[in-house]
Write a protein that holds these residues in place. Structure first.
Motif, PDB file in Angstrom:
ATOM      1  N   CYS B  19      29.573  11.756  40.790  1.00 48.74           N
ATOM      2  CA  CYS B  19      29.534  12.463  42.074  1.00 48.74           C
ATOM      3  C   CYS B  19      30.911  13.091  42.379  1.00 48.74           C
ATOM      4  O   CYS B  19      31.928  12.610  41.885  1.00 48.74           O
ATOM      5  N   GLY B 126      27.036   1.148  42.461  1.00 47.13           N
ATOM      6  CA  GLY B 126      26.885   2.584  42.615  1.00 47.13           C
ATOM      7  C   GLY B 126      25.578   3.104  42.048  1.00 47.13           C
ATOM      8  O   GLY B 126      24.757   3.702  42.744  1.00 47.13           O
ATOM      9  N   CYS B 213      33.738   5.156  45.889  1.00 47.43           N
ATOM     10  CA  CYS B 213      32.351   5.555  45.651  1.00 47.43           C
ATOM     11  C   CYS B 213      31.891   6.294  46.906  1.00 47.43           C
ATOM     12  O   CYS B 213      31.188   5.729  47.747  1.00 47.43           O
ATOM     13  N   ASN B 216      27.938   6.242  47.961  1.00 50.22           N
ATOM     14  CA  ASN B 216      27.315   5.050  48.533  1.00 50.22           C
ATOM     15  C   ASN B 216      28.099   4.453  49.691  1.00 50.22           C
ATOM     16  O   ASN B 216      27.564   3.632  50.439  1.00 50.22           O
TER      17      ASN B 216
HETATM   18  S1  SF4 Z   1      30.343   5.154  41.540  1.00 49.12           S
HETATM   19 FE1  SF4 Z   1      29.495   6.086  43.418  1.00 49.12          FE
HETATM   20  S2  SF4 Z   1      30.481   8.074  43.596  1.00 49.12           S
HETATM   21 FE2  SF4 Z   1      30.778   7.362  41.474  1.00 49.12          FE
HETATM   22  S3  SF4 Z   1      29.075   8.289  40.331  1.00 49.12           S
HETATM   23 FE3  SF4 Z   1      28.439   6.244  41.005  1.00 49.12          FE
HETATM   24  S4  SF4 Z   1      27.352   6.586  42.951  1.00 49.12           S
HETATM   25 FE4  SF4 Z   1      28.558   8.423  42.518  1.00 49.12          FE
END
Ligand code: SF4
Ligand code: TPP
Ligand code: SF4
Ligand code: SF4
Lengths: 68, 244
Positions: B19, B126, B213, B216
């Motif tokens: 992301c 995540g 993250c 989330n």
């Molecule tokens: S850790 Fe969080 S921000 Fe990173 S790819 Fe996974 S869901 Fe997306």
């Protein structure tokens, strides 16, 4: 002379480089959409860049190159 | 003009699937740069986890394994014991390392395996949609703690770096964060130190990285970096926990 290059199509517009830059060299585009569909970072004040590499070290998508 | 910053060739050309603003990409870059700087590319292998970094094997241009959830240290142990002259690292999230894989990481450190672990603590699961992890802060809202983690119900978050530092087989343990340029630079130095510990044959090494993250956490990438500074670092102090 320093040149900061944003590889626009690799950028996800997260803005972390803008946050990291101490010289306000970068901004998120308000008009250009890249191939991924994000508004990428763009260089708005090349002259102000001091080649500190903070932007490139912060970029999660390795979308910044710097030449000097 | 000379290039002073450019993508290391130890990363493949494959764009990260993470992301926007995710810490995984920042750490991938630094692990790859350290492998290049130490000149160990041709004798290094990595073990990818289950979690958002499950595709890490596509991103590092070294030999890569994919382990079952939490089992990366066991896979790395096998590799290292067959190829003791080679270098191996695991790359694991907090669900992977501190929940389902707790036994593997503790026993790998306990046996003093000469492997290096890069541990991404983002205080949440995540990949699966933001469930509570053992590292989720008290009061932190997740999809499985919608009112915030309760200490009475779930205990207090586990500090893996401190715990592993008590184990004799652990030779180098440090916790770092990604919330500022200075801390990103410190993180890279810690990763280098961890690999050097393995090269010197001293024992188990791990860097725990406090990492955002945004998706989330329900925050912007910039807000997430501030959240690390304001909420994670006070509970998870940065620094070297063990240096043998
Ligand atoms: S850790 Fe969080 S921000 Fe990173 S790819 Fe996974 S869901 Fe997306
Ligand atoms: C044996 C097994 N149990 C559960 C899962 C579901 N699962 C996939 S990823 C994950 C947690 C990932 O969280 P974390 O390790 O913190 O990594 P992140 O995605 O946050 O980077 C879980 C529980 C699985 N794939 N395999
Ligand atoms: S190198 Fe430093 S001054 Fe130049 S754009 Fe990047 S962060 Fe800003
Ligand atoms: S940090 Fe990287 S991905 Fe994020 S906006 Fe800047 S160039 Fe784009």
């Amino acid at each position: 002379m320093v040149k900061v290059i944003v590889l626009a199509d690799q950028c996800k517009g997260c803005g972390l480089c803008v946050r990291a830059c101490p010289k306000s060299v970068l901004a998120i585009s308000k008009s250009h959409l890249n191939v991924k569909g994000y508004y990428p970072a763009e260089v708005v004040d090349q002259e102000a860049c001091v080649a500190c590499t903070a932007c490139a070290r912060t970029c999660p998508d390795v979308a910044i190159e710097i030449e000097k | 003009m000379a290039t002073i910053f450019k993508r290391t060739s130890v990363l493949t050309d494959v764009p990260f699937h993470y992301c926007p603003g995710c810490g995984h990409g920042i750490v991938h870059r630094m692990v790859a740069e350290v492998i290049e700087e130490l000149g160990i590319r041709n004798k290094t292998a990595g073990v990818a986890p289950v979690g958002c970094a499950v595709f890490a094997y596509n991103y590092f241009d070294v030999d890569m394994y994919e382990a079952a959830h939490g089992r990366a240290p066991a896979v790395a142990t096998g590799y290292k014991r067959v190829h003791p002259e080679n270098i191996v690292f695991t790359y694991q999230g907090d669900g992977d390392l501190a929940s389902i894989g707790t036994a593997e990481i503790v026993q790998a450190a306990h046996r003093g395996e000469k492997i290096t672990t890069i541990f991404i603590n983002n205080a949440i699961y995540g990949m699966t949609g933001g469930q509570m992890a053992p590292t989720t802060l008290v009061g932190q809202k997740t999809t499985t703690s919608p009112l915030g983690r309760s200490k009475e119900h779930c205990g207090e978050p586990i500090r893996m770096a401190e715990m592993l530092a008590t184990i004799n087989g652990a030779a180098y343990i440090e916790r770092t964060a990604l919330n500022s340029t200075a801390n990103i630079i410190r993180t890279k130095a810690a990763i280098k130190k961890a690999f050097e510990t393995q090269i010197a044959g001293k024992g188990f090494s791990m860097v725990e990285v406090l990492s955002p993250c945004p998706t989330n956490w329900g925050k912007s990438p910039a807000e997430s970096m501030d959240w690390i500074a304001e909420n994670m670092i006070p509970y998870y102090p940065l620094g070297v926990m063990k240096e043998a």
